[in-house]
Design an enzyme around this catalytic site. Structure first.
Site, PDB file in Angstrom:
ATOM      1  N   GLN A 178      -8.696 -53.565   7.347  1.00  0.00           N
ATOM      2  CA  GLN A 178      -7.086 -53.559   7.491  1.00  0.00           C
ATOM      3  C   GLN A 178      -6.685 -54.705   8.652  1.00  0.00           C
ATOM      4  OE1 GLN A 178      -5.298 -49.985   9.219  1.00  0.00           O
ATOM      5  NE2 GLN A 178      -3.261 -50.361   8.855  1.00  0.00           N
ATOM      6  N   ASP A 194       2.647 -59.491  -2.280  1.00  0.00           N
ATOM      7  CA  ASP A 194       1.760 -59.863  -1.385  1.00  0.00           C
ATOM      8  C   ASP A 194       1.605 -61.465  -1.038  1.00  0.00           C
ATOM      9  OD1 ASP A 194      -1.244 -58.414   0.184  1.00  0.00           O
ATOM     10  OD2 ASP A 194      -0.923 -60.352  -0.180  1.00  0.00           O
ATOM     11  N   ASN A 212      -6.475 -49.852   2.990  1.00  0.00           N
ATOM     12  CA  ASN A 212      -7.594 -49.870   3.968  1.00  0.00           C
ATOM     13  C   ASN A 212      -6.772 -49.041   5.160  1.00  0.00           C
ATOM     14  OD1 ASN A 212      -8.736 -51.508   2.328  1.00  0.00           O
ATOM     15  ND2 ASN A 212      -7.706 -53.259   2.900  1.00  0.00           N
ATOM     16  N   HIS A 259      -2.142 -51.216  -1.412  1.00  0.00           N
ATOM     17  CA  HIS A 259      -1.961 -52.468  -2.331  1.00  0.00           C
ATOM     18  C   HIS A 259      -2.209 -51.868  -3.974  1.00  0.00           C
ATOM     19  CE1 HIS A 259      -3.520 -55.458   0.839  1.00  0.00           C
ATOM     20  NE2 HIS A 259      -4.234 -54.259   1.417  1.00  0.00           N
ATOM     21  N   HIS A 316      -0.077 -49.485   4.367  1.00  0.00           N
ATOM     22  CA  HIS A 316       0.487 -50.059   3.231  1.00  0.00           C
ATOM     23  C   HIS A 316      -0.399 -49.630   2.028  1.00  0.00           C
ATOM     24  CE1 HIS A 316      -1.593 -52.992   5.572  1.00  0.00           C
ATOM     25  NE2 HIS A 316      -2.170 -53.542   4.337  1.00  0.00           N
TER      26      HIS A 316
HETATM   27  P1  5GP Z   1      -4.689 -55.318   4.756  1.00  0.00           P
HETATM   28  O1  5GP Z   1      -5.821 -56.355   4.790  1.00  0.00           O
HETATM   29  O2  5GP Z   1      -4.126 -54.946   6.018  1.00  0.00           O
HETATM   30  O3  5GP Z   1      -4.903 -53.917   3.819  1.00  0.00           O
HETATM   31  O4  5GP Z   1      -3.746 -55.927   3.864  1.00  0.00           O
HETATM   32  C1  5GP Z   1      -2.834 -56.800   4.470  1.00  0.00           C
HETATM   33  C2  5GP Z   1      -2.087 -57.594   3.220  1.00  0.00           C
HETATM   34  O5  5GP Z   1      -0.853 -58.220   3.788  1.00  0.00           O
HETATM   35  C3  5GP Z   1      -2.911 -58.864   2.944  1.00  0.00           C
HETATM   36  O6  5GP Z   1      -3.192 -58.877   1.311  1.00  0.00           O
HETATM   37  C4  5GP Z   1      -1.944 -60.009   3.219  1.00  0.00           C
HETATM   38  O7  5GP Z   1      -2.048 -61.011   2.348  1.00  0.00           O
HETATM   39  C5  5GP Z   1      -0.482 -59.230   3.449  1.00  0.00           C
HETATM   40  N1  5GP Z   1       0.434 -60.045   4.137  1.00  0.00           N
HETATM   41  C6  5GP Z   1       0.175 -60.338   5.400  1.00  0.00           C
HETATM   42  N2  5GP Z   1       1.427 -60.757   6.099  1.00  0.00           N
HETATM   43  C7  5GP Z   1       2.501 -60.563   5.246  1.00  0.00           C
HETATM   44  C8  5GP Z   1       3.488 -61.001   4.924  1.00  0.00           C
HETATM   45  O8  5GP Z   1       4.030 -61.397   6.093  1.00  0.00           O
HETATM   46  N3  5GP Z   1       4.282 -60.816   3.895  1.00  0.00           N
HETATM   47  C9  5GP Z   1       3.697 -60.398   2.876  1.00  0.00           C
HETATM   48  N4  5GP Z   1       4.395 -60.400   1.802  1.00  0.00           N
HETATM   49  N5  5GP Z   1       2.254 -60.094   2.794  1.00  0.00           N
HETATM   50  C10 5GP Z   1       1.804 -60.197   3.987  1.00  0.00           C
END
Ligand code: 5GP
Ligand code: ZN
Length: 136
Positions: free
Chosen positions: A95, A32, A88, A103, A101
């Site tokens: 999300q 991440d 999420n 985590h 995805h």
């Molecule tokens: P969510 O909040 O949707 O469950 O998690 C999205 C996650 O994706 C966040 O922890 C954020 O840091 C990560 N993230 C967002 N864009 C990118 C990206 O371009 N590359 C990587 N490796 N992580 C990303």
């Protein structure tokens, strides 16, 4: 199927580079970019599904098996003290990227992070009502 404007489709399928920890025909696991802790990683299916509701059962099952495998390897290599799986669905649930995805969050004693909620205090009647709402 991939979705053209989806960044995680592009990362999962190698069109955008990432720090990949693992890859097979169904998934890529990447670090991440905004980690909660050292080693925070994401399991990305190569096929697009916006969230858990859209994810085919077979991939849903494989996700948890892969999560277990990654958690085991990462715990050994990073010597972490605990591990959170977080997933999420929907903006209300936090999300921010609309491609399923999971985590993988290694936890360390005193890492200062909180993955938590404020516990409610429902009555037995309220619990019964919620149970009915879900099961009837
Ligand atoms: P969510 O909040 O949707 O469950 O998690 C999205 C996650 O994706 C966040 O922890 C954020 O840091 C990560 N993230 C967002 N864009 C990118 C990206 O371009 N590359 C990587 N490796 N992580 C990303
Ligand atoms: Zn996608």
């Amino acid at each position: 199927m991939k979705k053209d404007d989806c960044i995680f489709c592009k990362i999962a399928n190698g069109e955008i580079s990432s720090k990949a920890l693992y890859e097979d025909e169904d998934f890529r696991v990447i670090l991440d970019l905004g980690p909660a802790t050292k080693g925070h990683a994401l399991i990305l299916p190569k096929e697009h599904a916006a969230n858990l509701y859209e994810l085919p059962d077979e991939l849903a099952a494989k996700t948890l098996v892969l999560a277990k495998k990654m958690a085991t390897i990462m715990t050994e290599k990073l010597q972490c003290d605990g591990f959170n799986l977080v997933q999420n669905n929907g903006e209300a649930a936090g999300q921010t990227v609309q491609h399923f995805h999971m985590h993988l969050i290694p936890r360390y004693e005193n890492d200062g992070q909180k993955i938590n909620w404020i516990p409610g205090e429902p009555s037995q009647e309220e619990l019964e009502e919620i149970k009915k709402q879900i099961t009837e």
